[in-house]
Design a protein around this motif. Structure first.
Motif, short mmCIF file in Angstrom:
data_model
loop_
_atom_site.label_atom_id
_atom_site.label_comp_id
_atom_site.label_asym_id
_atom_site.label_seq_id
_atom_site.Cartn_x
_atom_site.Cartn_y
_atom_site.Cartn_z
N GLU A 62 -10.61 -86.32 -1.63
CA GLU A 62 -10.98 -86.94 -2.91
C GLU A 62 -11.36 -85.84 -3.89
O GLU A 62 -12.22 -85.00 -3.58
N PHE A 143 -4.42 -87.80 -0.62
CA PHE A 143 -5.21 -87.27 -1.72
C PHE A 143 -5.52 -88.41 -2.69
O PHE A 143 -4.70 -89.30 -2.91
N GLY A 145 -8.10 -89.14 -6.45
CA GLY A 145 -8.86 -88.44 -7.46
C GLY A 145 -9.23 -89.31 -8.63
O GLY A 145 -8.62 -90.35 -8.88
N CYS A 150 -7.41 -86.97 -10.32
CA CYS A 150 -6.19 -87.76 -10.13
C CYS A 150 -4.98 -86.93 -10.54
O CYS A 150 -3.96 -86.92 -9.84
N ALA A 153 -4.38 -84.49 -7.83
CA ALA A 153 -3.83 -85.16 -6.64
C ALA A 153 -2.34 -85.41 -6.82
O ALA A 153 -1.54 -85.20 -5.89
N VAL A 164 1.18 -83.82 1.84
CA VAL A 164 0.59 -85.04 1.29
C VAL A 164 1.42 -86.27 1.67
O VAL A 164 2.59 -86.38 1.30
N VAL A 167 -0.77 -90.55 -2.40
CA VAL A 167 -1.82 -90.28 -3.39
C VAL A 167 -2.29 -91.61 -3.95
O VAL A 167 -1.47 -92.49 -4.24
N CYS A 169 -4.89 -92.93 -7.07
CA CYS A 169 -5.63 -92.43 -8.23
C CYS A 169 -6.42 -93.53 -8.92
O CYS A 169 -6.05 -94.69 -8.86
#
Length: 192
Positions: A62, A143, A145, A150, A153, A164, A167, A169
């Motif tokens: 994060e 990930f 964020g 974000c 990420a 990764v 993701v 966000c």
């Protein structure tokens, strides 16, 4: 009585966020190391108690927003509760000058004079956790964020797609050109 203009309120909130100090939180460990460019960098790791006997669990990285701190994410994000309920390791790295080099935006980490390579730093963080936690499934590194976190990420999804898995966000957008084969796997909701 006069009310404050939205601009004054925004400036006050930004000043408060930028001035916040980074603290410690119980049940976490802080990890410090030096990156190849000579910078001292760190991340905070949260490991739920239930993970002690688990295997093949995910790692969630994060990323904080501009002006925020890795350690302070624990007090307002709710991620620790989600980690407890779903058995995953949570890591919150600290950006340089409380910022990330997310591409076209924002803060000191993006400044040319600093030349911060956050993609390499975040790869180092993931490698450090994977080495220390053999129960983490290396195909389940996620990930997330907030704001510039974000953006960073999403940059990781493009430039570190071998690492990764996905993701997630909240409040942010892609700030690097999608010039990677990984761009085909990005879905952007619209019309909200």
């Amino acid at each position: 009585m006069r009310s404050l203009s939205p601009l004054v309120v925004l400036i006050a909130l930004l000043a408060r966020a930028t001035a916040q100090t980074c603290g410690n939180i119980e049940a976490t460990t802080q990890h410090n190391f030096t990156t190849p460019d000579g910078r001292g960098r760190s991340y905070v790791k949260y490991k739920p108690l239930g993970i002690a006997t688990a295997s093949n669990y995910p790692l969630v990285v994060e990323l904080h927003g501009l002006g925020a701190c890795a350690s302070n994410l624990y007090s307002y994000s709710g991620w620790t509760l989600v980690a407890d309920q779903n058995n995953f390791i949570l890591v919150t790295p600290q950006g340089v000058e409380k910022s990330w080099n997310a591409g076209r935006c924002c803060g000191q980490a993006r400044a040319a004079k600093l030349n911060v390579d956050d993609v390499s730093f975040l790869r180092m963080v993931a490698a450090d956790v994977l080495a220390a936690e053999p129960g983490v499934d290396p195909t389940r590194v996620y990930f997330a964020g907030h704001s510039t976190g974000c953006m960073m990420a999403q940059r990781m999804a493009l430039e570190a797609s071998d690492l990764v898995a996905a993701v997630g966000c909240h409040a942010g957008m892609l700030m690097v050109p999608p010039s990677s084969p990984a761009v085909d796997s990005i879905t952007t909701p619209s019309g909200l």
